[in-house]
Structure formats: structure tokens, C-alpha cells
Design a protein around this motif. Structure first.
Motif, PDB file in Angstrom:
ATOM      1  N   TYR A  38      33.589  31.909  33.712  1.00  0.00           N
ATOM      2  CA  TYR A  38      33.190  30.544  33.390  1.00  0.00           C
ATOM      3  C   TYR A  38      31.692  30.509  33.111  1.00  0.00           C
ATOM      4  N   HIS A  39      31.346  29.938  31.977  1.00  0.00           N
ATOM      5  CA  HIS A  39      29.939  29.828  31.591  1.00  0.00           C
ATOM      6  C   HIS A  39      29.440  28.437  31.951  1.00  0.00           C
ATOM      7  N   PHE A  40      28.600  28.374  32.981  1.00  0.00           N
ATOM      8  CA  PHE A  40      27.939  27.108  33.292  1.00  0.00           C
ATOM      9  C   PHE A  40      26.818  26.915  32.267  1.00  0.00           C
ATOM     10  N   ASP A  41      25.901  26.010  32.523  1.00  0.00           N
ATOM     11  CA  ASP A  41      24.843  25.764  31.540  1.00  0.00           C
ATOM     12  C   ASP A  41      24.094  27.042  31.174  1.00  0.00           C
ATOM     13  N   SER A  42      23.754  27.829  32.186  1.00  0.00           N
ATOM     14  CA  SER A  42      23.100  29.102  31.854  1.00  0.00           C
ATOM     15  C   SER A  42      23.711  30.271  32.629  1.00  0.00           C
ATOM     16  N   THR A  43      24.300  30.011  33.777  1.00  0.00           N
ATOM     17  CA  THR A  43      24.860  31.086  34.591  1.00  0.00           C
ATOM     18  C   THR A  43      26.306  31.373  34.202  1.00  0.00           C
ATOM     19  N   VAL A  44      26.771  32.572  34.587  1.00  0.00           N
ATOM     20  CA  VAL A  44      28.158  32.947  34.300  1.00  0.00           C
ATOM     21  C   VAL A  44      28.813  33.442  35.589  1.00  0.00           C
ATOM     22  N   LEU A  45      29.962  32.866  35.904  1.00  0.00           N
ATOM     23  CA  LEU A  45      30.720  33.278  37.079  1.00  0.00           C
ATOM     24  C   LEU A  45      31.934  34.091  36.627  1.00  0.00           C
ATOM     25  N   ASP A  46      32.113  35.255  37.228  1.00  0.00           N
ATOM     26  CA  ASP A  46      33.230  36.154  36.894  1.00  0.00           C
ATOM     27  C   ASP A  46      33.992  36.409  38.202  1.00  0.00           C
ATOM     28  N   VAL A  47      35.221  35.933  38.285  1.00  0.00           N
ATOM     29  CA  VAL A  47      36.001  36.087  39.511  1.00  0.00           C
ATOM     30  C   VAL A  47      37.351  36.718  39.182  1.00  0.00           C
ATOM     31  N   SER A  48      37.759  37.691  39.998  1.00  0.00           N
ATOM     32  CA  SER A  48      39.095  38.261  39.782  1.00  0.00           C
ATOM     33  C   SER A  48      39.811  38.446  41.110  1.00  0.00           C
ATOM     34  N   TYR A  49      41.124  38.489  41.003  1.00  0.00           N
ATOM     35  CA  TYR A  49      41.955  38.705  42.175  1.00  0.00           C
ATOM     36  C   TYR A  49      43.061  39.684  41.790  1.00  0.00           C
ATOM     37  N   ARG A  50      43.343  40.632  42.682  1.00  0.00           N
ATOM     38  CA  ARG A  50      44.450  41.573  42.450  1.00  0.00           C
ATOM     39  C   ARG A  50      45.330  41.622  43.686  1.00  0.00           C
ATOM     40  N   TYR A  51      46.621  41.561  43.432  1.00  0.00           N
ATOM     41  CA  TYR A  51      47.580  41.792  44.513  1.00  0.00           C
ATOM     42  C   TYR A  51      48.370  43.038  44.158  1.00  0.00           C
ATOM     43  N   MET A  52      48.380  44.016  45.065  1.00  0.00           N
ATOM     44  CA  MET A  52      49.083  45.273  44.803  1.00  0.00           C
ATOM     45  C   MET A  52      50.141  45.483  45.877  1.00  0.00           C
ATOM     46  N   TRP A  53      51.293  45.999  45.468  1.00  0.00           N
ATOM     47  CA  TRP A  53      52.303  46.363  46.457  1.00  0.00           C
ATOM     48  C   TRP A  53      53.009  47.635  45.981  1.00  0.00           C
ATOM     49  N   ASP A  54      53.499  48.421  46.921  1.00  0.00           N
ATOM     50  CA  ASP A  54      54.146  49.669  46.520  1.00  0.00           C
ATOM     51  C   ASP A  54      55.318  49.990  47.445  1.00  0.00           C
ATOM     52  N   ASP A  55      56.051  51.054  47.119  1.00  0.00           N
ATOM     53  CA  ASP A  55      57.233  51.393  47.916  1.00  0.00           C
ATOM     54  C   ASP A  55      56.873  52.249  49.130  1.00  0.00           C
ATOM     55  N   TRP A  56      55.595  52.437  49.398  1.00  0.00           N
ATOM     56  CA  TRP A  56      55.156  52.986  50.676  1.00  0.00           C
ATOM     57  C   TRP A  56      54.874  51.841  51.653  1.00  0.00           C
ATOM     58  N   GLU A  57      55.160  50.644  51.199  1.00  0.00           N
ATOM     59  CA  GLU A  57      54.961  49.400  51.960  1.00  0.00           C
ATOM     60  C   GLU A  57      53.488  49.077  52.185  1.00  0.00           C
ATOM     61  N   ILE A  58      52.655  49.591  51.299  1.00  0.00           N
ATOM     62  CA  ILE A  58      51.253  49.160  51.313  1.00  0.00           C
ATOM     63  C   ILE A  58      51.165  47.910  50.448  1.00  0.00           C
ATOM     64  N   THR A  59      50.484  46.900  50.962  1.00  0.00           N
ATOM     65  CA  THR A  59      50.140  45.756  50.125  1.00  0.00           C
ATOM     66  C   THR A  59      48.630  45.592  50.219  1.00  0.00           C
TER      67      THR A  59
ATOM     68  N   MET B 152      35.309  28.903  29.114  1.00  0.00           N
ATOM     69  CA  MET B 152      36.158  29.627  30.055  1.00  0.00           C
ATOM     70  C   MET B 152      37.213  30.503  29.368  1.00  0.00           C
ATOM     71  N   ILE B 153      37.349  31.708  29.883  1.00  0.00           N
ATOM     72  CA  ILE B 153      38.395  32.630  29.399  1.00  0.00           C
ATOM     73  C   ILE B 153      39.099  33.236  30.614  1.00  0.00           C
ATOM     74  N   THR B 154      40.404  33.457  30.494  1.00  0.00           N
ATOM     75  CA  THR B 154      41.161  34.001  31.620  1.00  0.00           C
ATOM     76  C   THR B 154      42.011  35.182  31.156  1.00  0.00           C
ATOM     77  N   GLN B 155      42.348  36.023  32.112  1.00  0.00           N
ATOM     78  CA  GLN B 155      43.199  37.173  31.817  1.00  0.00           C
ATOM     79  C   GLN B 155      44.201  37.353  32.949  1.00  0.00           C
ATOM     80  N   PHE B 156      45.422  37.725  32.582  1.00  0.00           N
ATOM     81  CA  PHE B 156      46.458  38.018  33.569  1.00  0.00           C
ATOM     82  C   PHE B 156      47.087  39.357  33.200  1.00  0.00           C
ATOM     83  N   ASN B 157      47.210  40.232  34.180  1.00  0.00           N
ATOM     84  CA  ASN B 157      47.842  41.533  33.931  1.00  0.00           C
ATOM     85  C   ASN B 157      48.955  41.784  34.937  1.00  0.00           C
ATOM     86  N   TYR B 158      49.936  42.505  34.467  1.00  0.00           N
ATOM     87  CA  TYR B 158      50.938  43.064  35.377  1.00  0.00           C
ATOM     88  C   TYR B 158      50.946  44.565  35.133  1.00  0.00           C
ATOM     89  N   SER B 159      50.891  45.340  36.198  1.00  0.00           N
ATOM     90  CA  SER B 159      50.967  46.786  35.977  1.00  0.00           C
ATOM     91  C   SER B 159      52.009  47.438  36.879  1.00  0.00           C
TER      92      SER B 159
END
Lengths: 441, 74
Positions: A299-320, A244-251
Motif C-alpha cells: 500500500y502506497h501512502f502519501d509517501s511511505t510504502v507498507l509491504d505486508v505478507s502472511y504465509r500459512y504452511m502445512w505438511d504431512d509431517w504435521e508441521i504447521t 494498492m496491489i495484492t498477491q495470493f499464492n498456493y504452493s
């Protein structure tokens, strides 16, 4: 050419992970399978052709040609050429009506009509774009990797120039990586027909009349405008364990300048009957600050690989917005006499409306400071479901096919539709097909 | 709400930085991590094409990488 080796190349894989973390998709092309003892590897090429088609609206064809060379000492040069062509119809922002509607084309040359009950679409969209990217990535000290790149993109009415830079630091046996990057874009928009005057009424009438040119010019404030985009991206990657490997970003992204869409209008309707009285050109603020957090795990299972990501975005136009993206890679072994895999893809996206979004304006009411009826900044959810099939062909070349279905579902953020607007579709769904063929050699 | 989401997302990060004694692998344990499909950006060309589509059709961009500029896509 890729060479299949018995052992995985750890150094190259780390470079790959670092490059991915650095934030530019086009630098993550390190050769993971080349022999680390090779003095200098040969070029590697990735090519792809994509076809995107919306039902009754826009179609686009896009081709990418990507070349990567990994030199001795893990220096990586990446060059990418992208060409796309767009044609078809795009919503002009006005609401459907029970009667025929007539609009002037953005260029001011001629008019088009929309049948009763139909969402107004401007069918004059046609553009070809050429984009070039260059990226250089190299280690600059033990555990430090730096990268820099340039970008140029040209369309008939649009020019975009960009630069980016990144620095990544590996620690804890290269299990952890911090990175910091920035990018800067300078875009110039030269729409045919010029930049419309915000809130001015769309001129409709006889475009061959002698006074047409002068009257149309009255609705324009110039021939071009610009915007700049400055992005800062901070990232952290952590290997959790062997699987398993994970990544976190802030932009943080600042956009300044002309952010209005010159092709979009908004209907001004009668408050009781709902009949359109006027079409006025939209107006957006001249700055926008967007922020997002992004988390991804593989995440690498025995042979399969699952790739999941989530992004939360917010801005000053009040879009989330919330975005969940997932892929699940299923190796098919040598079922068809070659190594192959299937990869289902699922993406869900949901956004709230910009504070100045309105599907229409009521005639006689005070005008807001900013307004847009562009559904893309309204309340909306989208889903994408797709399947990719990839296989190794001659000499380890990689061939893949991808087919996806994309649906946009704009929703009512609580606007009361008067009169006739109750009986027309104000929030049309848009269905699109994405088909892609890729070949790497 | 936003604050809670941020907290939940960044909690693993904090744990990662402060208590990484049990995290990570030794260099000889990278057999799976070194595979192409375990790369954080396993299909960069697909990602570039997708970014272009979603940048043009939705109000959000970037996050995984830079989201700015590039085209006047409609």
C-alpha cells in the motif's frame, strides 16, 4: 546502467509485477526506469554481500552477483552467481548433560567433547557453496508471459540441479494476473563419513584403533543419497486501486528421497535419572508433502510504502507454520543531499513440531518408526527485526545497508524431562545478526 | 482452523475474480504502482538471501516463490 526518466515505465512495471508473480525471485529484475523507446537496454547489475553470525554457533558469508539484460520486446535474461562460506558449530541433536559428553565427528575421524550443561554442538561445520542461476523471461502472446530457468549449486558434499518454468496471463487492463509455475530439483548428498544407518548407535572410542574403520563402517549404509523436490505454484495478482496491489499464492511441494540429516543424533536417556545411555542416528520419512498459502499486499501512502505478507504452511509431517513479514519504506527526501530512505523490517514465524520430533528417547522404550531431535523441526518461534538504509549515489546507482537481529526460540511441545534433564537447557535460544551491503548499478 | 484460515485468505481472491468491476486502475493511473518500491518483489537480492537463511533455519520454505532444494544447508 540505470537511466532516470521523468515518467514511470508502465510496460516495464507490469513486466516486473508479472515476473514477481511468476515466483522466482531472480527474474523480477526488469528495468523499470529504462526508456521504453530504447531499442536495447544495457546490462543492469545488482551485487550484495551478507554476513550472518550466530552467537557461539554458525557464521556465514554470502555474496550475490546478479546481472539482468532486458532486450527489445521485453525479453529478459537474468544470470545470478551466489557464493557462500559457512563455518562454526551446529547443534548435533543430543541433549545437554551434567557431565562431559564425547561424540564422534560425522566423518568418523576423531572426537569432540562438550562441557557439562552445554548444548552439544559439532564445531566441524565448514562448507563453501557456489550457485549459478539462469532465467529467461519473455512475452509469448498478447497478455502471456513465459519464463524458464536452470539452477546448479555445488558444495563440498552436496550437489543440487534444478529447472523451473512459469506461465502468466494478464487480463482486465493488466490489473489481474494468473500464473502457474513448476520447479524440479535433484539433489545429491555425499556427506563425509557416509550416510549413517538410522537408529544405529554412534561409535565412540579410540578412533586410532585398528578395528575403528571396520566398526565405524558398520554404522554406515552408503556413501551418498539423493532427493527430488517438485513444486507447483499457482498465483493471482490483483491491482486494487492506484495505491494498492495484492498477491495470493498456493504452493504444493513434494520432496522424495533422503530427508534425514546425516549429522544429527538423538540422546537415549535413562527414564528416571535422565543420564544419557546412548546416541543414535536420527531417521526421517523418505517423503514430505508441503502446502502453503501466501498473501501479500503493498500500500502506497502519501509517501511511505507498507509491504505486508502472511504465509500459512502445512505438511504431512504435521508441521504447521505461520509467517508474518512486513516492511515499511520511509523516504527521507533529500535530507542528506541525495535521495534516500529508511526501511524498518519485522518478521514473526511460528511452527509446530513434526510428529516424529522428540528432544530425547527413553532407554528401553519401543523405538518409533521415525525420530529426530533437530530443533528446526520442533516447536519454535522466531522473530526478525531490522533496518535498511538505502540511497541513490552517482548516476542513479543504488547503495543500501541492512542490519537485522534474528532470534530463534525453540519451545517445549510437552515432553516430560526425567531426572537431570530438568536442570539443563533443552531448548536453547539462538541469537543471530544479519548484516548486508548492496550495490546496484 | 486451517479451513477457516484458508477461507479468510482466499475470500479476497474470490471477490477479486467475481466482482472486479470496481478493482484495478486505468493505464494512466499507474504512477504509484510503477514505482520500484511498489513491486511485489522490490528487493529480489535481499529476498534470495533471506530465503536461504530461513530455509536453513526453519521447517518452512517457499510460498512467495518456489521453496525447494538448492542446498544442504545446516
Amino acid at each position: 546502467m540505470k537511466h532516470k526518466t521523468e515518467k514511470p515505465n508502465i510496460k516495464a512495471a507490469l513486466t516486473l509485477a508479472t515476473a514477481a508473480l511468476l515466483g522466482t525471485s531472480n527474474i523480477a529484475q526488469a528495468d523499470t526506469t529504462s526508456n521504453p523507446n530504447t531499442e536495447e537496454s544495457t546490462w543492469e547489475f545488482d551485487s550484495a554481500f551478507l554476513f550472518y553470525s550466530e552467537v557461539d554457533r554458525v557464521s556465514a558469508a554470502e555474496a550475490i552477483f546478479n546481472a539482468t539484460k532486458t532486450f527489445a520486446d521485453d525479453e529478459i535474461l537474468n544470470l545470478k552467481l551466489t557464493i557462500d562460506a559457512l563455518t562454526g558449530a551446529s547443534a548435533n541433536g543430543a541433549v545437554a548433560q551434567p557431565n562431559v559428553q564425547t561424540f564422534t565427528r560425522p566423518s568418523g575421524k576423531g572426537q569432540y567433547t562438550i562441557a557439562p550443561g552445554n548444548t552439544p554442538l559439532d564445531d566441524t561445520f565448514k562448507d563453501t557453496r557456489v550457485q549459478l542461476n539462469g532465467q529467461w523471461t519473455q512475452p509469448i502472446a498478447p497478455n502471456y508471459t513465459a519464463s524458464g530457468g536452470v539452477h546448479i549449486s555445488k558444495e563440498y558434499d552436496y550437489l543440487s540441479l534444478g529447472i523451473n518454468g512459469n506461465l502468466a496471463f494478464d487480463f482486465d487492463r493488466k490489473n489481474s494476473t494468473f500464473s502457474a509455475g513448476f520447479s524440479f530439483f535433484q539433489d545429491t548428498f555425499t556427506p563425509e563419513g557416509g550416510i549413517p544407518k538410522p537408529f544405529s548407535s554412534m561409535l565412540i572410542g579410540d578412533s586410532s584403533a585398528p578395528s575403528w574403520g571396520d566398526d565405524f563402517a558398520e554404522t554406515r549404509i552408503g556413501s551418498e543419497d539423493t532427493k527430488t523436490t517438485t513444486d507447483i505454484l499457482l498465483g493471482f495478482t490483483q491491482v486494487i486501486n492506484r495505491r494498492m496491489i495484492t498477491q495470493f499464492n498456493y504452493s504444493y511441494s513434494m520432496v522424495d528421497g533422503y530427508l534425514t540429516d546425516p549429522f544429527k543424533v538423538i540422546s537415549v536417556v535413562d527414564g528416571s535419572s535422565g543420564f544419557t545411555q546412548d546416541y543414535i542416528y536420527e531417521s526421517r520419512p523418505d517423503s514430505r508433502v508441503k502446502q502453503s498459502i501466501y498473501a501479500q499486499s503493498l500500500y502506497h501512502f502519501d509517501s511511505t510504502v507498507l509491504d505486508v505478507s502472511y504465509r500459512y504452511m502445512w505438511d504431512d509431517w504435521e508441521i504447521t507454520s505461520h509467517t508474518i513479514d512486513s516492511r515499511f519504506r520511509i523516504p527521507l527526501g533529500d535530507t542528506f543531499g541525495t535521495e534516500s530512505y529508511l526501511q524498518p523490517h519485522f518478521r514473526f514465524y511460528q511452527q509446530s513440531a513434526a510428529v516424529f520430533y522428540q528432544p530425547f528417547l527413553i532407554d528401553g522404550a519401543a523405538l518409533p518408526s521415525y525420530v529426530s531431535a533437530d530443533y528446526r523441526i520442533g516447536e519454535m518461534s522466531t522473530i526478525t527485526v531490522g533496518l535498511k538504509y538505502g540511497l541513490l549515489v552517482n548516476n542513479g546507482h543504488h547503495l543500501s545497508f541492512r542490519l537485522e537481529y534474528y532470534r530463534q526460540t525453540p519451545t517445549d511441545a510437552g515432553f516430560d524431562a526425567p531426572g537431570e534433564l530438568k536442570d539443563v537447557e533443552l531448548y536453547s535460544t539462538i541469537d543471530a545478526i544479519i548484516a548486508q551491503v548492496s550495490y546496484s548499478f | 482452523m486451517t479451513k477457516n484460515i484458508k477461507l479468510v485468505l482466499f475470500l479476497p481472491l474470490v471477490i477479486g475474480v467475481t466482482g472486479c468491476a470496481n478493482l484495478g486502475v486505468e493505464p494512466w493511473e499507474r504512477d504509484l504502482l510503477a514505482k520500484d518500491e511498489m513491486s511485489l518483489n522490490a528487493a529480489p537480492v535481499d529476498a534470495a538471501l533471506d530465503d536461504h537463511i530461513y530455509f536453513s533455519k526453519e521447517a518452512s520454505s517457499g510460498g512467495k516463490g518456489f521453496g525447494g532444494g538448492g542446498c544442504g544447508c545446516n
